[in-house]
Design an enzyme around this catalytic site. Structure first.
Site, mmCIF file in Angstrom:
data_model
loop_
_atom_site.group_PDB
_atom_site.id
_atom_site.type_symbol
_atom_site.label_atom_id
_atom_site.label_comp_id
_atom_site.label_asym_id
_atom_site.label_seq_id
_atom_site.Cartn_x
_atom_site.Cartn_y
_atom_site.Cartn_z
ATOM 1 N N CYS A 115 0.631 -1.351 -4.137
ATOM 2 C CA CYS A 115 1.227 -0.777 -2.930
ATOM 3 C C CYS A 115 0.201 -0.150 -1.986
ATOM 4 O O CYS A 115 0.283 -0.316 -0.766
ATOM 5 C CB CYS A 115 2.291 0.247 -3.305
ATOM 6 N N HIS B 76 3.418 5.536 1.597
ATOM 7 C CA HIS B 76 2.062 5.957 1.239
ATOM 8 C C HIS B 76 1.252 6.180 2.512
ATOM 9 O O HIS B 76 1.195 5.303 3.380
ATOM 10 C CB HIS B 76 1.362 4.873 0.409
#
Lengths: 366, 366, 366, 366
Positions: free
Chosen positions: A156, A253
């Site tokens: 990710c 993120h």
């Protein structure tokens, strides 16, 4: 993309009860090309209805079409009818199961880390390096397959990073050095994942294996496929340092990136902004259904990007970049945001499948 | 320190109703050397009892000794009897008020940023550069004072950084480059400060002026005082890049630091650990009451330091350092944690006062 | 309490690696009467040093005195030398282990729920019903013991409630009805306990078994011990309804309470305030070391009590009550706060031991 | 509703830069019946482009259609062309401005509290009491108007409560008593609203004026309009007690409700469930565009409803009810969840406008 209208791919989902599996189901249930045909999970869940075996944690209800589907064990024999397999399996079982599916000539798009470092497995971020899919014929020939393959998407955090780096490398040449520091959301750790007592009013400055993944995967993804389409040329001349932290954010993120170019003097801030803002990925050019209108959204408001406000940009398929400015040590620094469970996980698998379909590496019944 | 037993300094507090002021009161009320004599705030609060004018936000109750103190306006005439003044004033008023107090021959320890860049004002982190206090006689002579001075402590994020850097610079020579990325607690923004809708499930990748402060202050603090004790030699040969973020943590700033030394090859990880672990600051050698047992606590458990678990180390006066390891781009990287409202703000002011007392720059009645 | 000076009790701790066990260790290590002699945990941890077997989650470091203690299995033979045993065991093992310790004539103070409903086991909140300890001689005679016993403290939410109710019942007679709605901290669920994805930006309106515990335990604790000190008279005429929620708070349970008295007209708000404010519990009268200066702190500032600001009142042994006002449906409503892991768990066990010592139900070597 | 296809109402928005105003804009920009014609805010913002004057805090971008709209002062003369006015004004200015708009014969749907207690102003929750809109002709006649009116929606917490209570009152007769305890999201306080230092790891057990609003508004909304459609019959025989808390949740108010019916014995749990589950509000029968498929979603999974998982049910227009069970003190208790900024604020205004349109109280150009 008119040529695809009417396409229906029968999808199988491995690890369907986990958080990545739930995201696959959530995205596929609203997708015009896919129908969820078979769902697989551990033998503990096999035989149960999906709605009974699953602690559903998405913020939208369980789609009606999967509620009553009976969960199968993750054995290829139960998935023979599937045109495409999405794997959200945990790393402790993904390696062997996905290999067995490959050997059964099934097309597997995996979110697991197990095969990412395999020199014959494409590691593909859909808005970055779909050209790596061109190795699939070689992979098939090694295993004597007709339609099977394994393609993995990236970690990710790697995903967000390479989306921002790719157009810069294309425009201004290779990087001398990259330093990236992440602030990663709790959903990246799955469920139950991070204990609330560990992360509430707190930061955990360590995520096991994450820094190594970012440093390895970035250099594979930013590299080329070789001329014979039989291997990947990793970037060898770029130094990269990753620093990974877990923060109390649910999704999204955030990454602070500093870069130095090989070629000096480096591009100006304005050139960087224009290059990122005008980037169009191959997935967009191919007209893929899930491809975002913009792979990169540049937001130069001084306090952006922010996870809660920007993670859903492009339905979670866009990376948002802001705070582009000079770095006193390297050349340039900026901050980016990626939705870690959409583009950073299940969404990449789905968009990779759409690209493979457009490239006729998956054959669809129409 | 036996020579100080029995010392009582009469303290005045400026900005006493704000968050830094509340921390000053909380720390001083438990301190054996100080008695809180006069408290000052804006004219809006002046004339009221402290407990009535203040939205007290500390997690311990308002100390009995200040509850009924009547707030004064921040004019030097009301503070004449004080031996030492602690200023927690906001930057929009601190500049002029502190100057007026200086002119009135009062000894001011300020947390405000206004005079930090003044070439005749020491910018002192008590566990780093107390030698800068030696400029006070020069400062007095410039203003024709007997006992007055202005000393400032550093920005909260700068404070944590220089504590970790100082022993490394002492042992291994100057830095070629420093990259620091912060994850800063909400208490650093004062009260009401950060709106909950802005920071809950979110990160704000920008704090106004913070990166500039870190880059400037670090090089002043790590520099020397000149031979005639009339000025400071800023470090000029170190490149520094700061990246500052606000995160949903109540107290405790986390900083990810990457450094490169001028001298190559750089020290080993083991040398770095030993140097940090064995560091003893001058404030400790002087036996100052608030000086922590260890200025730096090295915690090499892989997931430390963490704000919630480590911020109170050394009663908030220690900096905790962990994850010391090689950096692929610069030489070394590590993560540190500093309590932003104790060592990073009011605590520095108090410990600086203790050092000044030990150096006889403040005269106490015994 | 002068008669206890010099007392040292050798304490054993069961379940020492868990969150309640860690709190026992943290509190006992600073306690003048106790020395930690033996620590027990599961066979998985037995044989290891405490610091190696434990994921320490307190915000203060592991006390030096237990760091190198070797963990024992929870068998009575290893705890023979102990004067008192504190049990922080999980409910799935606490029942049998504590019974075995009782049969071995050991004095057990348990935080587990297993024996709370036993008609021969005192269920004691130290600032509420220490008189229930008078059943210990009867309990011993049933088991033919000399110094052993089992005493349990109450569920964390029950604890806060009965502290506020006890003085009101004493002053104004029994309750007709009680409705209590809780907002409980995540630390009440142990570690790893509540997943961050379940509670961040969220509330869980259900805690398994909690409402039943509150409804049962309250009526046992508010009842009397019978005349022959051989049983407890539960309150039978009070209707009680508990509604329990988990909220994103680390420590401190908040409870909104509405009550109706049997006797009408009910007391005035002022009478309620005075009664709560002037309450002195037996633990205070006995001069117990951990007894708070005030068992109940009334704070009538309109927005109090608050968990972050009030949970540490009385070192976590006081209950804070505020918002005392008329209820349109019952008679009176108010909001209370209790520190769920101090008075609501380990702290109750320790203060109960201090009371037992003062009542000479535990014999100490001096 | 076929008869409305092609309808376009020109909407004006008052208080357009605030959080309620932003929600109005966000909802209206996706709405087929409305076009945003004029936006008004304080004189400080007037004359600026919307995108420049607004700190946009929605999680979707500013709609293109309002970005460049120039903000007007909130004077009726600038809104003459509007068919309908949505007011998100703050209470300190809403009273007079809305009255001036009424006098200018404009149709105002207000989220402000100012006119809710006016005996000639309908206080309408769209899935509860649209019949109260029938007083509009009387209101017009009092002010000699043709098309103007003021209709208010209810307080956010009241809204959730009355949706659950209405079908129960319809089916089982009036309530003897209602006790409701809320856990309210921070978005309910607007922006900047609640300081992060006040609510992080904390609960605030008080919201100014909120309990009084819930107690008053519930009895007006659950009452009838009188026979001559000239006034409202408040419920006079139901005792109601509200207890309001602020919790660290972004969106979604959770309410724990206990009720007692006048008629005894009370309905069974099964009857309650069936009644709530089968409830169809008038807004649904009228085929209003924003009316949810179900006004009430009953979710009897033991740990639901939860704000993060259930607040978006029915696009934020459904109320989710769970944990329906016996109460030991009153008859029945349950927990409900309402999206406080959609059904609890701007969404009510919009759905009320749709109902008014269907009832031909607003005239649309087609």
């Amino acid at each position: 993309m008119s040529s695809l209208s009417g396409v229906i791919l029968r999808a199988g989902i491995l690890g369907a009860t986990g958080t990545v599996g739930q995201r696959f189901i959530s995205l596929l249930s609203q997708h015009p090309y896919f129908t969820i045909q078979v769902i697989g999970a551990s033998s503990r869940s096999a035989g149960k209805k999906y709605s009974e075996a699953t602690k559903w944690k998405m913020t939208t209800p369980i789609p009606d079409e999967v509620k009553d589907l009976v969960i199968q064990e993750c054995k290829a024999e139960f998935f023979k009818e599937c045109d495409v397999i999405f794997s959200g399996l945990d790393a402790d079982v993904a390696g062997d199961i996905e290999l067995a599916f490959l050997e059964a000539d099934l097309a597997v798009l995996s979110n697991a880390k197990n095969h990412r470092r395999d020199p014959t497995v494409p590691l593909v971020v859909p808005t970055v390096n779909p050209s790596h899919l061109n190795l699939i014929p070689h992979q098939r020939s090694l295993h004597s397959l007709h339609k099977g393959f394994i393609v993995t998407n990236a970690n990710c955090s790697t995903t967000g990073l390479v989306v921002a780096l790719k157009p810069l490398q294309d425009a201004f040449g290779p990087f001398e050095a990259i330093i990236v520091q992440t602030m990663q959301a709790i959903s990246g750790a799955g469920y139950p994942g991070v204990a609330s007592l560990d992360i509430y009013d707190n930061i955990i400055p360590f995520i096991s294996g994450e820094e190594e993944k970012m440093e390895y995967e970035t250099l594979k993804i930013l590299g080329d496929i070789n001329e014979t389409a039989t291997g990947f040329n990793h970037i060898s001349f770029t130094k990269i340092s990753a620093i990974c932290n877990r923060v109390p954010v649910i999704d999204g993120h955030t990454e602070c990136v500093s870069i130095k170019f090989k070629k000096q003097p480096p591009p100006s801030i304005e050139q960087i902004i224009n290059t990122l803002d005008s980037y169009v990925s191959e997935s967009q050019k191919l007209g893929c259904y899930s491809a975002p209108k913009k792979a990169i959204i540049v937001n130069m408001n001084q306090d952006r990007p922010q996870p809660r406000l920007d993670r859903d940009n492009g339905n979670g398929y866009s990376v948002t970049v802001g705070r582009i400015r000079k770095c006193n040590v390297l050349d340039i620094k900026f901050t980016l945001l990626v939705h870690n469970t959409i583009l950073g996980a299940a969404g990449s698998g789905i968009l990779n499948a759409e690209i493979a379909l457009a490239k006729e590496l998956i054959k669809a019944k129409t």
